[in-house]
Motif scaffolding. Structure first.
Motif, PDB file in Angstrom:
ATOM      1  N   VAL A   1      -2.622  10.457   2.123  1.00  0.00           N
ATOM      2  CA  VAL A   1      -3.185   9.745   1.194  1.00  0.00           C
ATOM      3  C   VAL A   1      -4.804   9.887   0.985  1.00  0.00           C
ATOM      4  O   VAL A   1      -5.277   9.523   0.155  1.00  0.00           O
ATOM      5  N   GLY A   2      -5.126  10.884   2.133  1.00  0.00           N
ATOM      6  CA  GLY A   2      -6.789  11.064   2.011  1.00  0.00           C
ATOM      7  C   GLY A   2      -7.532  10.114   2.276  1.00  0.00           C
ATOM      8  O   GLY A   2      -8.897  10.172   2.090  1.00  0.00           O
ATOM      9  N   SER A   3      -7.151   9.166   3.124  1.00  0.00           N
ATOM     10  CA  SER A   3      -8.004   8.306   3.639  1.00  0.00           C
ATOM     11  C   SER A   3      -7.521   7.581   5.096  1.00  0.00           C
ATOM     12  O   SER A   3      -6.317   7.286   4.964  1.00  0.00           O
ATOM     13  N   LEU A   4      -8.541   7.157   5.827  1.00  0.00           N
ATOM     14  CA  LEU A   4      -8.210   6.419   7.114  1.00  0.00           C
ATOM     15  C   LEU A   4      -8.530   5.054   7.082  1.00  0.00           C
ATOM     16  O   LEU A   4      -8.314   4.232   7.917  1.00  0.00           O
ATOM     17  N   SER A   5      -8.549   4.482   5.702  1.00  0.00           N
ATOM     18  CA  SER A   5      -9.017   3.258   5.516  1.00  0.00           C
ATOM     19  C   SER A   5      -7.954   2.230   5.796  1.00  0.00           C
ATOM     20  O   SER A   5      -8.253   0.955   6.196  1.00  0.00           O
ATOM     21  N   ARG A   6      -6.623   2.472   5.495  1.00  0.00           N
ATOM     22  CA  ARG A   6      -5.912   1.474   5.697  1.00  0.00           C
ATOM     23  C   ARG A   6      -5.119   1.612   7.144  1.00  0.00           C
ATOM     24  O   ARG A   6      -4.916   2.623   7.812  1.00  0.00           O
ATOM     25  N   LEU A   7      -5.227   0.629   7.930  1.00  0.00           N
ATOM     26  CA  LEU A   7      -4.983   0.505   9.201  1.00  0.00           C
ATOM     27  C   LEU A   7      -3.471   0.300   9.871  1.00  0.00           C
ATOM     28  O   LEU A   7      -3.292   0.022  10.652  1.00  0.00           O
TER      29      LEU A   7
END
Length: 312
Positions: free
Chosen positions: A170-176
């Motif tokens: 998804v290109g992001s680490l923002s979702r935990l």
């Protein structure tokens, strides 16, 4: 197959590599289920990097356990939980540790490629994972000799790998939330390492290797095993009820009795009983079917059913 090549392939402890496979595949599938993202090339690079990392850490760990003498003492006791590259396969100590570091370098290269495609945070997360892998048995940290190895390995090979594999897609680490979805894999890694630690408890005691089993003692180890099983299935239930996984995935709770049977030797509260049932305990990681692979199949099927067929 050439004998030397076969020895090297077996030295990677292939049965343990299902840990990397299941976590990478789960994180990738989660990205497809949640966001509709699925890049096969990125999946294969991530999987290859994690397989190389785990195989490399296995070799480095075996080398250091050989150097401290714990594996030699363990073999002399008549028990075995997997083939040892030096003691069983006849590979030289220097070649084993060199191959271990070469594989971890390859894993870092895969992380660097993913960072170029996806972003620098992926490289940072990969570097943290490799550091924890080395710290597992390499001085001065030697986490597995200080009662921290099992927990660190569980966190790294479960939640962190699932989260990282999801982020690659998804290109992001923002979702935990992938950390919660990956917790069952981490709990199972913890159980496997407790199981192997229970078999080598006398050798660990002789060289001062403070595993969780040795620190807790046989009586309290059963409570730690039960807690790990509880965390594993509570995380599955929570992931389904919170909507992170399809509701139908709650069918995975049907695997609980099987998991309890596999860990039953650890629930005896007796070192003698564990030694007597050592072949039974080995099924936790060396049986013909792995709980974590069956669990992965159930979760993948539930995601396909929910996204393609509209089943909640």
């Amino acid at each position: 197959m050439d004998g030397k090549l076969r020895a090297w392939l077996l030295s990677f402890s292939p049965v343990t590599l299902t840990s990397a496979f299941s976590s990478v595949t789960l994180g990738t599938a989660l990205a497809w289920y949640d966001m509709g993202r699925l890049n096969a090339i990125l999946y294969l690079v991530t999987l290859g990097g994690l397989l190389a990392a785990q195989a490399g850490v296995n070799l480095i760990h075996d080398y250091h356990d050989y150097r401290t003498g714990v594996d030699t003492l363990y073999r002399s006791s008549g028990f075995s939980h997997r083939l040892h590259p030096i003691l069983d396969l006849g590979l030289s100590p220097s070649s084993v540790v060199a191959a271990g570091y070469a594989l971890t370098a390859a894993a870092l290269g895969a992380a660097a490629y993913l960072a170029l495609v996806v972003g620098i945070p992926i490289l940072v997360l990969g570097a943290i994972g490799l550091f924890l892998g080395a710290a597992y048995s390499v001085p001065p940290l030697k986490l597995h000799y200080r009662g921290l190895g099992e927990l660190v390995a569980g966190l790294a090979m479960g939640p962190l790998v699932v989260w990282g594999s999801y982020a690659v897609q998804v290109g992001s680490l923002s979702r935990l939330y992938p950390l919660l979805v990956g917790t069952p894999n981490g709990a199972f890694v913890f159980l496997i390492l407790m199981g192997s630690g229970a078999l080598e408890v006398e050798a660990s005691r002789a060289v001062g290797k403070k595993t969780v089993v040795l620190l807790l003692g046989a009586r309290r180890t059963k409570y730690a095993a039960l807690a790990a099983v509880a965390v594993m299935y509570a995380a599955l239930a929570a992931s389904a009820l919170l909507g992170y996984l399809p509701l139908i995935s709650i069918a995975s709770l049907a695997l609980l009795p099987w998991t309890l049977r596999l860990v039953d030797p650890l629930l005896s509260g007796s070192e003698e009983e564990v030694r007597r049932r050592w072949r039974e305990l080995r099924r936790l990681w060396a049986g013909p079917f792995s709980v974590r692979l069956v669990l992965l199949a159930v979760l993948l099927a539930s995601m396909v059913a929910a996204r393609v067929m509209g089943i909640p």
